[in-house]
Structures are given as C-alpha cells and as structure tokens.
Design an enzyme around this catalytic site. Structure first.
Site, PDB file in Angstrom:
ATOM      1  N   TYR A  25       0.841  -1.202   0.000  1.00 52.38           N
ATOM      2  CA  TYR A  25       0.000   0.000   0.000  1.00 52.38           C
ATOM      3  C   TYR A  25       0.874   1.249   0.000  1.00 52.38           C
ATOM      4  O   TYR A  25       0.672   2.174  -0.799  1.00 52.38           O
ATOM      5  CB  TYR A  25      -0.915  -0.035   1.227  1.00 52.38           C
ATOM      6  CG  TYR A  25      -1.857   1.148   1.338  1.00 52.38           C
ATOM      7  CD1 TYR A  25      -3.000   1.226   0.547  1.00 52.38           C
ATOM      8  CD2 TYR A  25      -1.608   2.185   2.236  1.00 52.38           C
ATOM      9  CE1 TYR A  25      -3.872   2.303   0.650  1.00 52.38           C
ATOM     10  CE2 TYR A  25      -2.469   3.269   2.346  1.00 52.38           C
ATOM     11  CZ  TYR A  25      -3.606   3.321   1.555  1.00 52.38           C
ATOM     12  OH  TYR A  25      -4.459   4.387   1.654  1.00 52.38           O
ATOM     13  N   ALA A  70       3.970   1.557  -0.930  1.00 51.56           N
ATOM     14  CA  ALA A  70       4.707   1.671  -2.195  1.00 51.56           C
ATOM     15  C   ALA A  70       3.796   2.220  -3.292  1.00 51.56           C
ATOM     16  O   ALA A  70       4.194   3.078  -4.086  1.00 51.56           O
ATOM     17  CB  ALA A  70       5.263   0.307  -2.593  1.00 51.56           C
TER      18      ALA A  70
HETATM   19  P1  NDP Z   1     -13.282   2.869   0.466  1.00 54.26           P
HETATM   20  O1  NDP Z   1     -12.796   1.474   0.658  1.00 54.26           O
HETATM   21  O2  NDP Z   1     -14.367   3.371   1.358  1.00 54.26           O
HETATM   22  O3  NDP Z   1     -13.759   3.074  -1.061  1.00 54.26           O
HETATM   23  C1  NDP Z   1     -12.925   2.681  -2.118  1.00 54.26           C
HETATM   24  C2  NDP Z   1     -13.578   3.052  -3.421  1.00 54.26           C
HETATM   25  O4  NDP Z   1     -12.710   2.633  -4.485  1.00 54.26           O
HETATM   26  C3  NDP Z   1     -14.928   2.360  -3.641  1.00 54.26           C
HETATM   27  O5  NDP Z   1     -15.789   3.223  -4.328  1.00 54.26           O
HETATM   28  C4  NDP Z   1     -14.546   1.171  -4.527  1.00 54.26           C
HETATM   29  O6  NDP Z   1     -15.593   0.721  -5.365  1.00 54.26           O
HETATM   30  C5  NDP Z   1     -13.452   1.801  -5.383  1.00 54.26           C
HETATM   31  N1  NDP Z   1     -12.595   0.803  -5.996  1.00 54.26           N
HETATM   32  C6  NDP Z   1     -11.766  -0.076  -5.366  1.00 54.26           C
HETATM   33  N2  NDP Z   1     -11.176  -0.871  -6.272  1.00 54.26           N
HETATM   34  C7  NDP Z   1     -11.635  -0.483  -7.496  1.00 54.26           C
HETATM   35  C8  NDP Z   1     -11.410  -0.925  -8.809  1.00 54.26           C
HETATM   36  N3  NDP Z   1     -10.564  -1.934  -9.091  1.00 54.26           N
HETATM   37  N4  NDP Z   1     -12.049  -0.312  -9.833  1.00 54.26           N
HETATM   38  C9  NDP Z   1     -12.910   0.686  -9.579  1.00 54.26           C
HETATM   39  N5  NDP Z   1     -13.188   1.156  -8.352  1.00 54.26           N
HETATM   40  C10 NDP Z   1     -12.555   0.573  -7.313  1.00 54.26           C
HETATM   41  O7  NDP Z   1     -11.973   3.790   0.551  1.00 54.26           O
HETATM   42  P2  NDP Z   1     -11.713   5.183   1.299  1.00 54.26           P
HETATM   43  O8  NDP Z   1     -12.799   6.138   1.009  1.00 54.26           O
HETATM   44  O9  NDP Z   1     -11.324   4.920   2.701  1.00 54.26           O
HETATM   45  O10 NDP Z   1     -10.374   5.664   0.537  1.00 54.26           O
HETATM   46  C11 NDP Z   1     -10.422   6.354  -0.706  1.00 54.26           C
HETATM   47  C12 NDP Z   1      -8.984   6.677  -1.152  1.00 54.26           C
HETATM   48  O11 NDP Z   1      -8.354   7.457  -0.139  1.00 54.26           O
HETATM   49  C13 NDP Z   1      -8.136   5.431  -1.330  1.00 54.26           C
HETATM   50  O12 NDP Z   1      -7.278   5.623  -2.429  1.00 54.26           O
HETATM   51  C14 NDP Z   1      -7.346   5.349  -0.031  1.00 54.26           C
HETATM   52  O13 NDP Z   1      -6.133   4.683  -0.205  1.00 54.26           O
HETATM   53  C15 NDP Z   1      -7.138   6.834   0.266  1.00 54.26           C
HETATM   54  N6  NDP Z   1      -6.898   7.123   1.679  1.00 54.26           N
HETATM   55  C16 NDP Z   1      -7.846   6.829   2.644  1.00 54.26           C
HETATM   56  C17 NDP Z   1      -7.627   7.158   3.967  1.00 54.26           C
HETATM   57  C18 NDP Z   1      -8.660   6.894   5.039  1.00 54.26           C
HETATM   58  O14 NDP Z   1      -8.422   7.258   6.209  1.00 54.26           O
HETATM   59  N7  NDP Z   1      -9.811   6.319   4.722  1.00 54.26           N
HETATM   60  C19 NDP Z   1      -6.356   7.795   4.387  1.00 54.26           C
HETATM   61  C20 NDP Z   1      -5.450   8.053   3.296  1.00 54.26           C
HETATM   62  C21 NDP Z   1      -5.730   7.738   1.995  1.00 54.26           C
HETATM   63  P3  NDP Z   1     -16.589  -0.496  -4.936  1.00 54.26           P
HETATM   64  O15 NDP Z   1     -17.679   0.149  -4.131  1.00 54.26           O
HETATM   65  O16 NDP Z   1     -17.027  -1.057  -6.243  1.00 54.26           O
HETATM   66  O17 NDP Z   1     -15.758  -1.466  -4.130  1.00 54.26           O
END
Ligand code: NDP
Length: 254
Positions: free
Chosen positions: A162, A164
């Site tokens: 993650y 990386a």
């Molecule tokens: P969630 O797990 O709540 O949501 C992830 C979203 O990404 C969902 O809409 C999911 O869709 C979509 N997704 C995942 N894989 C794919 C794929 N292969 N193709 C299309 N859509 C995909 O994540 P968060 O809201 O917690 O995080 C959002 C971003 O923020 C991420 O990149 C995370 O790394 C980053 N982040 C989050 C933090 C936190 O505290 N929450 C802190 C720092 C960074 P589906 O509903 O279809 O699964």
C-alpha cells in the site's frame, strides 16, 4: 465549512471510487459546486450508480454521469471514457481516488495481494490519467488530483505494498505535472492521514486512542475537509500550483 469555487460550475470532473467513503464525499461536494460529476462504478453495481445520479443532481450537479469500468481493466476503462467523450465532450478534471489496502506483515505477504494493490492504486491511476490525457490537452484548465496517503510518505509496518503504491502516486504526480505543465494541465497529490470513514469506524476504541495520541490535532479528519482541498486543487483558485504533494493529516507527519 465549505468554500465555493465559481469555475467548478459545469466543469466535467471524473472521480474514481466514488461509490463509497472519501470518493463519495468528493463527488457530493463537487455536485454542490455545480460541477458535471462523472463517476465510475463496477459491473453489477448499476443500482448504486443510479441512486448516486439522483443524489448528485439533487445536490446541485449540472449533470451526473456514471461510467462503468474497473480501474484494473484498461480496455473497459477506455471504451467507457471514449463513449462519454463522444456524447459530452472532454473531461476537464480527474480525481484518482479508487484504492484498496490488503495489509499484511512482510513475512506473510502474498504476491496476489501485492499485485492487486499496485494494479488498483498505482497502475489504475496511471492508466486513467493516460486515457484522459489527450482530452486534457484540449481542455482550457485541466487539473488532476491524486489521492495518495500519508503512509506513502512515512511508510507503515504491515503496509508495504500500500505504501509503495501511494509513494508511486507522488512520482506519477510530479512526472505528469512536468510533462503537461506547458499545456496548462496541472497535477497535484494529496496525502490524507486518518479520515473518518467506515474503515476508521471499524477500529477498536483502544486502537483509535493510540492513533489519536499521535495526531497533534487529536481528532480524525472529515471527508468534507478532504473534499474542500480537492475542490481547491481542481479549481483555478490554485492555478499556479502543480506537482505539489499536500498533507491533510492534522499534523500527524510533523
Ligand atoms: P473505500 O474502501 O471506502 O472506497 C474505495 C472506493 O474505491 C470504492 O468506491 C470502490 O468501489 C473503489 N474501488 C476499489 N477498487 C476499485 C477498482 N478496481 N475499480 C474501480 N473502483 C474501485 O476507501 P476510502 O474512502 O477509505 O479511501 C479512498 C482513497 O483514499 C483510497 O485511495 C485510499 O487509499 C485513500 N486514503 C484513505 C484514507 C482513510 O483514512 N480512509 C487515508 C489516506 C488515503 P466499490 O464500491 O465497487 O468497491
């Protein structure tokens, strides 16, 4: 608190991973700015997509368009985004937000989890940027915002793949900013710390307390606070900022 950015009205912005969490908050906030919100959804999730369209329009979006693709499926992504461009014109803003984490200590790490993490978080963001880049050159003020993570800067035990992937997004950001800057296409990354989402809600009380003790502001961030920063970076209010990596973490990194 919410700031209003006039130039986001009608701007066509794609938010990936907007069906939940931070991405959903960003899409909602863009709708309140009056943007044309474009969001992807995965096959079989048409119900969620239709519900979101109604919701985003209700919040004030000029338009809300779901596009069906998985960020790890480049052919599907290209087909859906080309079809969108044919009907609505070029996308002018992109938020690379879709992401997963499959955390495991190095000794137990599985190759398929490493591959899925890099494919989704890093390769996915690179390929969406690539597919939209031709359109960005034709847009007046295109802006890309990559949702990295504080973990990409600090590292974290149990999050090698993650971290990386998120560090890779910083390299993507700087390179795209250098490559397309002369065409007035900007690209920035943001690094959230702990943000109140389903993920942090699920933490045990003592784990939460231990994380909070390391945050000078003694609280997790809200998805609205992340959305405010994304709106600023998408808008021309940040017109001379590019290649930047901005932490939004309540001081965790200090
Ligand atoms: P969630 O797990 O709540 O949501 C992830 C979203 O990404 C969902 O809409 C999911 O869709 C979509 N997704 C995942 N894989 C794919 C794929 N292969 N193709 C299309 N859509 C995909 O994540 P968060 O809201 O917690 O995080 C959002 C971003 O923020 C991420 O990149 C995370 O790394 C980053 N982040 C989050 C933090 C936190 O505290 N929450 C802190 C720092 C960074 P589906 O509903 O279809 O699964």
């Amino acid at each position: 608190m919410k700031a209003q950015f006039e130039d986001l009205k009608g701007k066509k912005v794609l938010v990936t991973g907007a069906t939940r969490g931070i991405g959903r908050a960003i899409a909602k906030s863009l709708a309140e700015q009056g943007a044309h919100v474009v969001f992807n959804y995965r096959e079989g999730k048409e119900g969620v997509a239709n519900e979101m369209v109604e919701h985003l329009k209700g919040l004030g979006a000029t338009n809300a368009t779901p596009v069906m693709f998985d960020v790890t499926n480049t052919a599907q992504m290209k087909d859906s985004l080309d079809a969108f461009a044919k009907e609505h014109g070029v996308i002018e803003g992109l938020v690379n937000n879709a992401g997963i984490s499959r955390d495991q200590l190095v000794l137990r790490m599985k190759e398929e989890d490493v591959a899925a993490t890099i494919d989704t978080n890093l390769k996915g963001a690179i390929m969406v940027s690539q597919v939209l880049s031709r359109g960005f050159l034709r847009a007046e003020n295109a802006s890309v915002v990559n949702i990295s993570s504080i973990v990409g800067l600090m590292g974290n035990a149990g999050q090698i793949a993650y971290a990386a992937s998120k560090a890779g997004m910083v390299g993507l950001t700087k390179s795209l900013a250098k490559e397309l800057g002369a065409k007035n296409v900007r690209c920035n990354a943001i690094c959230p710390g702990f943000i109140d989402t389903d993920m942090t809600d699920a933490l045990k009380e003592e784990t939460k307390e231990s994380y909070l003790s390391g945050i000078p502001m003694k609280r997790f961030g809200s998805t609205q606070e992340v959305a405010n920063l994304v709106n600023f970076l998408l808008s021309n209010a940040s017109s001379y900022i590019t290649g930047e990596t901005i932490k939004i973490d309540g001081g965790l990194y200090i």
